[in-house]
Write a protein that holds these residues in place. Structure first.
Motif: not given
Length: 482
Positions: A164-174, A188-206
């Motif tokens: 990414p060189s210029v962020n698309g608007i959907f990065s901020a939507v989630p 799908n991060e191959e299309v667009v990666k959602a950005f969240r602060p670390k504190s707002a990310r859900k941890h993946a279940e084991k």
């Protein structure tokens, strides 16, 4: 009312294409197909999509946005078209009119992305806003009208290495949806990666935790539908009574899956006086008439609880390879040629079973009305005239009677005693007025008291028709109360 999610974290998405010419059928709309294809490619969260194609009319745009947020419960609405400087471009004004708060960063970033390609990007007036109700909020974004620009705006720009060189608007939507109380959207991060602060990310279940209760997914879904959506109230009574049967007796299958039933009531007016089963037309879904309870009340009709079932997805003979929702196939060159008797009878049987399920919940048949528009009207007439016991009434808008030649031998005493209201447009281009008139003549032979009205309109609704429909429903409610 909380959004009626079928599964946990389902994103309820509204897609609105705004175009005078496309809405009139002068050319094929490309906005909604482009938006839907991109969203299904980019969003990995479960999706429920509601689509609308409307003209560049501010009233229609405002009404559609309010319906999608306030009644349907959309978390995110993406519009395309009508954001330029032309006088007919009123999408931004309509969007701001329904907004509770503006999100100016979205519009700024959209123009910044488009500015990399064309200098006329500064003429774009797209806006991003929030619409908030007491228990729900939605993000509404105006996107460009060109399919290529839609993807660029949502995804952003990438360098030659694909970074990414210029962020698309959907990065901020989630994350925005998180903050306003919506579902947790993953992409799908191959299309667009959602950005969240670390504190707002859900941890993946084991992996090993996935197989450990507390509760299996099927158990988790059921309370969500019971508490957040009135859908399950229609057929929930049957399973409770079947628990008393002997184990070897298989439980009766409900007429419709709970996920294919939408139950709506007017936002004001008190307890429902009637239960109205309303069937949509071909190619749309049960949300098409979600605003009806409020509209009926606005025309001085009774307070109605509308039960809106979805027709099954089926491949139509006229459009092979493109499944859509329809109550039956149309294999002939006209709607009354080579009729799909099997499909008509199957749909009518399911609707009759749904009426029985509602009656089993304690609603008297005199307070149950069956109705619909176009194909939904056709099934309503067919089923209503074959009821073993009469119901409160049948209302058929812009429809006709399928298999009309078989009515005289198949009409039941209950069907003959059921009040019928049939309304049609004098210029209907989908269901020819001559076919509707012939249907009304046939029905009048077995039900002389039927009401048939025509109006100066095409395959649509008009105010005079709505007034007459509301009066018909009011008479049924008053008769049931006497």
């Amino acid at each position: 009312m909380k959004p009626p999610r079928s599964v946990e974290n389902e994103l309820i998405l509204g897609l609105v294409s705004i175009s005078d010419r496309a809405s009139r059928g002068e050319y094929e709309d490309k906005g909604i197909p482009t938006l839907e294809a991109w969203c299904r490619k980019a969003i990995t969260t479960p999706l429920k999509i509601h689509k609308r194609l409307i003209p560049d009319e501010r009233f229609d745009i405002e009404k559609t946005l309010r319906e999608l947020v306030d009644i349907i419960g959309c978390d995110l609405i993406l519009t395309t078209g009508g954001t330029g400087p032309a006088r007919r471009d009123v999408t931004p004004e309509a969007t701001l009119a329904v907004a509770t708060r503006e999100m100016p960063g979205f519009g700024e970033q959209m123009r910044a992305i488009s500015g990399h390609f064309v200098p006329t990007a500064i003429l774009s007036r797209q806006v991003g806003v929030l619409r908030e109700t007491p228990d729900h909020a939605a993000l509404i974004l105006n996107l460009p009208g060109q399919p290529k620009a839609i993807a660029e705006t949502l995804e952003g720009l990438k360098d030659k290495d694909g970074n990414p060189s210029v962020n698309g608007i959907f990065s901020a939507v989630p994350y925005c949806i998180d903050l306003i109380g919506g579902p947790y959207i993953e992409t799908n991060e191959e299309v667009v990666k959602a950005f969240r602060p670390k504190s707002a990310r859900k941890h993946a279940e084991k992996p090993q935790e996935a197989a450990v209760p507390p509760a299996p997914p099927a158990v988790e879904k059921k309370p969500v539908r019971q508490e957040e959506s009135p859908k399950t109230t229609v057929s929930e009574a049957a399973p409770r009574s079947e628990e008393k049967q002997a184990p070897e007796v298989p439980p009766a299958k409900p007429s419709f899956d709970a996920r294919d039933l939408l139950v709506v009531r007017p936002r004001t007016g008190g307890d429902p006086e009637l239960a109205v089963i309303w069937l949509h037309g071909m190619g749309v879904d049960n949300t098409d008439f979600a605003p009806f309870p409020d509209e009926i009340l606005g025309f001085d009709g009774p307070v109605c609880r509308f039960i809106l079932p979805n027709a099954p997805m089926r491949e139509m003979s006229m459009h092979p390879g493109y499944p859509l929702r329809a109550w039956y196939d149309v294999p002939g060159r006209s709607i009354d040629e080579n009729e799909d008797a099997r499909g008509i009878r199957e749909s009518a049987k399911r609707v009759a079973q749904l009426i029985d399920e509602i009656e089993a919940q304690g609603v008297p048949r005199s307070r149950i009305v069956l109705g619909g528009f176009s194909q939904g009207a056709a099934i309503s007439l067919f089923a209503g005239l074959r009821m073993e016991r009469p119901i409160g009434g049948v209302a058929a808008l812009s429809g006709y009677l399928p298999l009309a030649g078989r009515l005289f031998s198949e009409a039941t005493p209950g069907g003959r005693r059921t009040p019928i209201f049939m309304a049609h447009g004098e210029f209907d281009s989908v269901v020819p007025p001559v076919i509707a008139a012939r249907s009304a003549e046939v029905i009048s032979q077995v039900d002389p008291a039927m009401i048939a009205r025509t109006y100066p309109m095409d395959h649509e609704l008009c105010q005079e028709e709505m007034h007459d429909l509301a009066a018909f429903l009011r008479n049924i409610a008053e008769r049931a109360a006497s």
